[in-house]
Design a protein around this motif. Structure first.
Motif, PDB file in Angstrom:
ATOM      1  N   VAL A 174     -22.565  -8.506   8.223  1.00 50.18           N
ATOM      2  CA  VAL A 174     -21.634  -7.394   8.355  1.00 50.18           C
ATOM      3  C   VAL A 174     -20.515  -7.609   7.334  1.00 50.18           C
ATOM      4  CG1 VAL A 174     -20.091  -6.152   9.912  1.00 50.18           C
ATOM      5  CG2 VAL A 174     -22.171  -7.195  10.814  1.00 50.18           C
ATOM      6  N   GLU A 175     -20.183  -6.569   6.576  1.00 49.27           N
ATOM      7  CA  GLU A 175     -19.103  -6.639   5.587  1.00 49.27           C
ATOM      8  C   GLU A 175     -18.052  -5.593   5.912  1.00 49.27           C
ATOM      9  OE1 GLU A 175     -21.405  -8.052   1.534  1.00 49.27           O
ATOM     10  OE2 GLU A 175     -20.822  -5.954   1.729  1.00 49.27           O
ATOM     11  N   ILE A 176     -16.797  -5.907   5.569  1.00 53.11           N
ATOM     12  CA  ILE A 176     -15.728  -4.921   5.686  1.00 53.11           C
ATOM     13  C   ILE A 176     -14.971  -4.837   4.362  1.00 53.11           C
ATOM     14  CG2 ILE A 176     -15.470  -5.161   8.180  1.00 53.11           C
ATOM     15  CD1 ILE A 176     -12.920  -6.823   7.657  1.00 53.11           C
ATOM     16  N   TRP A 177     -14.404  -3.663   4.101  1.00 55.19           N
ATOM     17  CA  TRP A 177     -13.581  -3.399   2.924  1.00 55.19           C
ATOM     18  C   TRP A 177     -12.460  -2.507   3.400  1.00 55.19           C
ATOM     19  CZ3 TRP A 177     -12.037  -4.702  -1.656  1.00 55.19           C
ATOM     20  CH2 TRP A 177     -11.488  -3.784  -2.535  1.00 55.19           C
ATOM     21  N   GLN A 178     -11.205  -2.869   3.104  1.00 56.78           N
ATOM     22  CA  GLN A 178     -10.085  -2.109   3.640  1.00 56.78           C
ATOM     23  C   GLN A 178      -8.848  -2.244   2.773  1.00 56.78           C
ATOM     24  OE1 GLN A 178      -9.543  -4.964   7.156  1.00 56.78           O
ATOM     25  NE2 GLN A 178      -7.455  -4.261   6.722  1.00 56.78           N
ATOM     26  N   ALA A 179      -7.913  -1.325   3.002  1.00 51.18           N
ATOM     27  CA  ALA A 179      -6.593  -1.415   2.398  1.00 51.18           C
ATOM     28  C   ALA A 179      -5.737  -2.374   3.217  1.00 51.18           C
ATOM     29  CB  ALA A 179      -5.944  -0.034   2.367  1.00 51.18           C
ATOM     30  N   ASN A 180      -4.608  -2.792   2.649  1.00 48.65           N
ATOM     31  CA  ASN A 180      -3.706  -3.661   3.395  1.00 48.65           C
ATOM     32  C   ASN A 180      -2.839  -2.824   4.354  1.00 48.65           C
ATOM     33  OD1 ASN A 180      -1.690  -2.539   1.787  1.00 48.65           O
ATOM     34  ND2 ASN A 180      -1.249  -4.408   0.671  1.00 48.65           N
ATOM     35  N   ALA A 181      -1.874  -3.453   4.968  1.00 44.06           N
ATOM     36  CA  ALA A 181      -1.072  -2.790   6.005  1.00 44.06           C
ATOM     37  C   ALA A 181      -0.257  -1.609   5.488  1.00 44.06           C
ATOM     38  CB  ALA A 181      -0.161  -3.803   6.681  1.00 44.06           C
ATOM     39  N   VAL A 182       0.045  -1.582   4.189  1.00 45.74           N
ATOM     40  CA  VAL A 182       0.809  -0.455   3.634  1.00 45.74           C
ATOM     41  C   VAL A 182      -0.088   0.571   2.939  1.00 45.74           C
ATOM     42  CG1 VAL A 182       2.956  -1.765   3.425  1.00 45.74           C
ATOM     43  CG2 VAL A 182       1.372  -1.673   1.486  1.00 45.74           C
ATOM     44  N   GLY A 183      -1.403   0.354   2.998  1.00 48.39           N
ATOM     45  CA  GLY A 183      -2.341   1.336   2.458  1.00 48.39           C
ATOM     46  C   GLY A 183      -2.741   1.136   1.008  1.00 48.39           C
ATOM     47  N   ARG A 184      -2.581  -0.062   0.486  1.00 49.96           N
ATOM     48  CA  ARG A 184      -2.989  -0.335  -0.899  1.00 49.96           C
ATOM     49  C   ARG A 184      -4.217  -1.246  -0.900  1.00 49.96           C
ATOM     50  NH1 ARG A 184       0.431  -3.107  -5.837  1.00 49.96           N
ATOM     51  NH2 ARG A 184      -1.208  -2.850  -7.391  1.00 49.96           N
TER      52      ARG A 184
END
Length: 99
Positions: A19-29
């Motif tokens: 399972v992989e995840i890709w996301q922005a940080n807490a401020v949306g970058r």
């Protein structure tokens, strides 16, 4: 914390999945060169990417931050989300969804 089991079509645990995840940080970058919004900070060590193999009972786990909102291509902002990819035996292509 994101955790759960990876199950096959018959509801059986998949002990050798990924399972992989890709996301922005807490401020949306995003921690990616294509995200040039320099006014938003990046945290040292935060890559926005994670990978977890599954264990005997199909379980996986991630410890991460709640992502911030990111721009929508047509303007405005998207809801906070994490992109999720699943690789497993019997799949010819990666499955993807959002959390």
């Amino acid at each position: 914390r994101i955790r759960g089991p990876l199950l096959d079509g018959a509801g059986e645990p998949v002990p050798d999945g990924l399972v992989e995840i890709w996301q922005a940080n807490a401020v949306g970058r995003y921690a990616h060169p294509a995200d040039a919004r320099d006014e938003l900070p990046l945290e040292d060590g935060f890559t926005g990417f994670g990978r977890s193999g599954t264990v005997d009972d199909g379980r996986f786990e991630f410890v991460t931050v709640k992502p911030g909102r990111v721009p929508w291509p047509a303007g405005g902002l998207q809801a906070p989300h994490i992109c999720v990819g699943v690789f497993s035996r019997g799949l010819l292509k990666r499955l993807s969804t959002r959390l």
